[in-house]
Design an enzyme around this catalytic site. Structure first.
Site, short mmCIF file in Angstrom:
data_model
loop_
_atom_site.label_atom_id
_atom_site.label_comp_id
_atom_site.label_asym_id
_atom_site.label_seq_id
_atom_site.Cartn_x
_atom_site.Cartn_y
_atom_site.Cartn_z
N GLU A 40 15.23 66.96 17.71
CA GLU A 40 14.25 66.62 18.95
C GLU A 40 13.27 67.88 19.05
OE1 GLU A 40 13.69 64.49 21.58
OE2 GLU A 40 11.81 66.26 22.03
N THR A 47 11.31 61.01 27.30
CA THR A 47 10.34 60.75 28.14
C THR A 47 10.89 60.46 29.40
OG1 THR A 47 9.06 60.07 26.58
CG2 THR A 47 8.38 59.51 28.75
N CYS A 48 12.10 59.73 29.53
CA CYS A 48 12.61 59.13 30.66
C CYS A 48 13.26 60.35 31.64
CB CYS A 48 13.80 58.07 30.46
SG CYS A 48 14.42 57.57 31.90
N CYS A 53 10.75 58.17 34.01
CA CYS A 53 11.33 57.70 35.19
C CYS A 53 12.07 58.56 36.07
CB CYS A 53 12.71 56.53 34.66
SG CYS A 53 12.40 56.24 32.74
N LYS A 56 9.65 60.99 38.11
CA LYS A 56 8.69 60.06 38.84
C LYS A 56 9.46 59.55 40.08
CE LYS A 56 9.12 55.76 38.07
NZ LYS A 56 9.05 54.52 37.19
N GLY A 183 -4.25 50.11 35.66
CA GLY A 183 -3.90 49.33 36.30
C GLY A 183 -2.46 48.78 36.06
N TYR A 185 1.97 49.75 35.67
CA TYR A 185 2.80 50.37 36.58
C TYR A 185 2.80 51.73 36.64
CZ TYR A 185 6.51 51.88 33.01
OH TYR A 185 7.27 52.45 32.09
N GLU A 189 2.08 53.47 40.21
CA GLU A 189 3.20 54.32 40.89
C GLU A 189 2.71 55.69 41.53
OE1 GLU A 189 7.05 52.36 38.71
OE2 GLU A 189 6.20 54.21 37.61
N ARG A 206 -10.17 48.50 35.19
CA ARG A 206 -11.34 47.80 34.45
C ARG A 206 -11.02 46.22 34.87
NH1 ARG A 206 -9.58 47.95 28.32
NH2 ARG A 206 -7.57 46.79 28.73
N GLY A 269 -2.49 53.81 29.22
CA GLY A 269 -1.68 53.21 28.01
C GLY A 269 -0.98 54.19 27.39
N THR A 318 13.41 52.32 29.51
CA THR A 318 14.54 52.95 29.33
C THR A 318 15.74 52.25 28.89
OG1 THR A 318 14.09 54.97 30.05
CG2 THR A 318 16.23 54.65 30.03
N ALA A 348 11.31 46.91 37.60
CA ALA A 348 10.79 47.50 38.90
C ALA A 348 9.70 48.16 38.66
CB ALA A 348 11.99 48.26 39.90
N HIS A 443 23.52 38.80 57.07
CA HIS A 443 22.50 38.70 58.04
C HIS A 443 22.78 39.92 58.92
CE1 HIS A 443 19.74 37.07 60.83
NE2 HIS A 443 20.48 37.39 61.69
N GLU A 448 18.29 38.02 52.46
CA GLU A 448 19.01 37.10 52.79
C GLU A 448 17.74 35.78 52.53
OE1 GLU A 448 19.55 35.85 56.93
OE2 GLU A 448 18.64 37.90 57.45
C1 FAD Z 1 5.69 58.22 33.63
C2 FAD Z 1 6.44 57.51 33.22
C3 FAD Z 1 7.41 56.68 34.00
C4 FAD Z 1 8.42 55.51 33.51
N1 FAD Z 1 9.13 55.10 34.22
C5 FAD Z 1 10.17 54.23 34.00
C6 FAD Z 1 10.78 53.53 34.76
O1 FAD Z 1 10.80 53.67 35.94
N2 FAD Z 1 12.00 52.68 34.12
C7 FAD Z 1 12.04 52.52 32.84
O2 FAD Z 1 12.75 51.81 32.30
N3 FAD Z 1 11.04 53.12 32.09
C8 FAD Z 1 10.09 54.10 32.45
N4 FAD Z 1 9.24 54.82 31.75
C9 FAD Z 1 9.37 54.26 30.04
C10 FAD Z 1 10.81 55.18 29.58
O3 FAD Z 1 10.37 56.54 29.74
C11 FAD Z 1 10.57 54.80 27.69
O4 FAD Z 1 10.74 53.36 27.61
C12 FAD Z 1 11.78 55.59 27.23
O5 FAD Z 1 11.91 56.77 27.56
C13 FAD Z 1 11.84 55.19 25.86
O6 FAD Z 1 12.88 55.90 25.00
P1 FAD Z 1 12.68 56.04 23.57
O7 FAD Z 1 14.00 56.61 23.13
O8 FAD Z 1 12.03 55.13 22.71
O9 FAD Z 1 11.50 57.25 23.62
P2 FAD Z 1 11.46 58.74 24.37
O10 FAD Z 1 12.34 58.66 25.37
O11 FAD Z 1 10.35 59.07 24.30
O12 FAD Z 1 12.17 59.84 23.43
C14 FAD Z 1 11.51 60.03 21.98
C15 FAD Z 1 11.90 61.56 22.01
O13 FAD Z 1 11.37 61.93 20.58
C16 FAD Z 1 10.73 63.05 20.51
N5 FAD Z 1 10.04 63.37 19.33
C17 FAD Z 1 9.05 62.46 18.97
N6 FAD Z 1 8.41 62.81 17.53
C18 FAD Z 1 9.69 63.65 17.12
C19 FAD Z 1 9.55 64.06 15.84
N7 FAD Z 1 8.72 63.91 14.68
N8 FAD Z 1 10.60 64.96 15.58
C20 FAD Z 1 11.59 65.48 16.60
N9 FAD Z 1 11.64 64.54 17.66
C21 FAD Z 1 10.35 63.80 18.20
C22 FAD Z 1 10.05 63.33 21.61
O14 FAD Z 1 9.87 64.76 21.77
C23 FAD Z 1 10.95 62.50 22.58
O15 FAD Z 1 12.01 63.35 23.26
C24 FAD Z 1 8.38 55.59 31.97
C25 FAD Z 1 7.57 56.25 31.16
C26 FAD Z 1 6.46 57.23 31.79
C27 FAD Z 1 5.56 57.81 30.79
#
Ligand code: FAD
Length: 466
Positions: A40, A47-48, A53, A56, A183, A185, A189, A206, A269, A318, A348, A443, A448
């Site tokens: 890592e 990310t999550c 998630c 946030k 535009g 989620y 949010e 846009r 994006g 996630t 959601a 209720h 409901e």
């Molecule tokens: C602001 C935001 C809010 C979100 N809210 C929600 C939500 O409410 N509900 C939901 O279901 N999803 C949500 N998501 C989406 C969710 O976070 C992702 O879908 C999920 O984390 C994807 O998991 P993953 O394992 O594919 O990647 P990630 O969780 O992104 O994990 C990838 C990991 O790989 C590491 N990495 C990258 N390249 C390398 C490398 N070459 N060597 C070593 N490590 C590396 C990164 O540092 C990272 O830690 C949200 C995302 C964002 C940005």
């Protein structure tokens, strides 16, 4: 899977990326007895947990107290003067994220996974280069679970003055005025979060409506709710330039108007983290957005390399990354080859008001099923009768007329995310409208209404021409 003997490899599985998908895959594979190494490059949890998630949702909670304080008065409470302190929220949120990262690390450790804090790249179909140590690890199977990153796109003059969702979690001060671009989620949010915290919010997109891909009624309902909440919606508009001024950042829009704000959050994006990953050395070609093509088992065209989660750009959530990681481990190291079904995904949007959805929107359902019935209701929630709150609840069911199956549930309102998780069980089981009808109402609740809608809306058929 590689047919080579285990002995010529240092590990059975090398996981690149310690996020939702990678961590689950590593733990499950280790549970099946595989020797697993995981690299890592930033923070375990991905990310999550670290910048998605979890933080946030904590900010969403923070943003909703203003409504609660206001609502309380109608019920006889005197709340007095309230004040929000951004630094406290960020500090407490960071402490929670640190705690969660610790739990993720401990769980990997307990499972016997060796975690390396380093970037890792692919050298060939079985070799991973760990950049920090220089080690070259030979793995029977490589799992790419590197996720995606936000971009400052489209590129415009001064675009670098904008921030992404990565930075928004660490701002030193709360922006008094913020322009949110996008535009989807994430944009929606954060616009809701900052509006709830008292910032002046412009949400620029846009397209002509928010949340592309969602049911049109839900898109309309959220647009109205956001206007009602004082969010300045700049729809059908793009950003053309950003400039630093003594008073903040001047954002010029495509209609020529200028908004001066303290921060510009670009949430237009995300792109898969495949640049510089060495995929081409192993013979893997990414698609036009940089995602790794895989089959139902998350296997790439190179038999020893698999990919799960956002890097494959299937359904970027996630629970999906976790499922794909788990299914991969079951398939490759466990007893049961498993394909993840991406068809029915309850989801959601943590806007305020919140949105929960499973299944098709009306237009998609019509295209897939032909004859459908649509049930809709919009009402003032009971709490608003005394609180004076302005948000309305919207619900919509879409039923395939042939089978009577409920093929879409759309909810906007308080706790819609919680409601859709449960409605999702029924829809996943193939519940019919008759099943919904024979379910006794609870209720008095808002939910409901999901089981008491009796009369479909009459949908005008398009008139045949010629
Ligand atoms: C602001 C935001 C809010 C979100 N809210 C929600 C939500 O409410 N509900 C939901 O279901 N999803 C949500 N998501 C989406 C969710 O976070 C992702 O879908 C999920 O984390 C994807 O998991 P993953 O394992 O594919 O990647 P990630 O969780 O992104 O994990 C990838 C990991 O790989 C590491 N990495 C990258 N390249 C390398 C490398 N070459 N060597 C070593 N490590 C590396 C990164 O540092 C990272 O830690 C949200 C995302 C964002 C940005």
């Amino acid at each position: 899977m590689s047919s080579s003997g285990t002995s010529s490899f240092d590990v059975d599985l090398f996981v690149i990326g310690g996020g939702s998908g990678g961590v689950r895959a590593a733990r499950i594979a280790a549970g099946y007895g595989a020797r697993v190494m995981l690299a890592e490059e930033y923070r375990v949890g991905g990310t999550c947990v670290i910048r998605g998630c979890v933080p946030k949702k904590l900010m969403v909670y923070a943003s909703r107290f203003a409504d609660d304080f206001h609502d309380a008065e109608g019920f006889g409470w005197s709340v007095g003067e309230t004040r929000f302190d951004w630094a406290t929220l960020i500090r407490n949120k960071d402490r929670e994220i640190d705690r969660l990262e610790g739990i993720y690390r401990a769980n990997l450790d307990k499972a016997g996974v060796e975690v390396i804090d380093s970037r890792a790249v692919i050298e060939d179909a079985h070799t991973v280069h760990v950049l920090k140590t220089g080690a070259r690890v030979r793995a029977r199977v490589i799992l790419v679970a590197v996720g995606a990153h936000p971009t400052l796109e489209p590129v415009i003059p001064g675009g670098e003055l904008g921030i992404t969702s990565n930075e928004v979690f660490h701002l030193e001060t709360q922006p008094k005025r913020i322009l949110v671009v996008g535009g989807g989620y994430i944009a929606v949010e954060f616009a809701g979060v900052f509006a709830g915290l008292g910032s002046e919010v412009t949400l620029l997109h846009r397209g002509d409506k928010l949340l592309r891909g969602f049911d049109e009624d839900v898109r309309d309902a959220l647009g109205e709710a956001y206007l009602q909440r004082g969010i300045d919606l700049a729809l059908g508009t793009t950003l053309t330039r950003l400039e630093k001024t003594p008073d903040g950042i001047a954002a010029t829009l495509s209609d020529g108007s200028v908004r001066v704000v303290d921060q510009v959050l670009v949430a237009t994006g995300r792109r898969p983290n495949t640049t510089g990953l060495g995929l081409e050395k192993a013979g893997i070609t990414v698609d036009e957005v940089g995602a790794i093509p895989v089959d139902g088992y998350s296997q790439t065209l190179v038999p020893s390399i698999y990919a799960v989660g956002d890097v494959t750009n299937r359904a970027n959530l996630t629970p999906i990354a976790i499922r794909e990681g788990h299914a991969f481990a079951d398939t490759v190291f466990g007893p049961k080859p498993t394909i993840v079904d991406h068809d029915l995904i309850p989801t959601a949007v943590f806007s305020t008001p919140e949105i929960g959805v499973i299944g098709c929107g009306e237009a998609a359902a019509r295209a897939i099923y032909g004859e459908i019935d649509v049930y809709k209701t919009a009402f003032r929630p009971m709490k608003a009768t005394l609180s004076g709150g302005k948000d309305r609840v919207f619900m919509k069911l879409i039923v395939d007329r042939d089978s009577d199956k409920v093929v879409g549930v759309h909810i906007m309102g308080h706790d819609a995310g919680e409601m859709i998780q449960l409605a999702g069980i029924a829809v996943t089981m193939g519940a019919t409208k008759a099943d919904f009808d024979r379910t006794v109402a609870v209720h008095p609740t808002a939910a409901e209404e999901l089981v008491t809608m009796r009369t479909p809306v009459v949908v005008k058929k398009p008139v045949a021409v010629g």
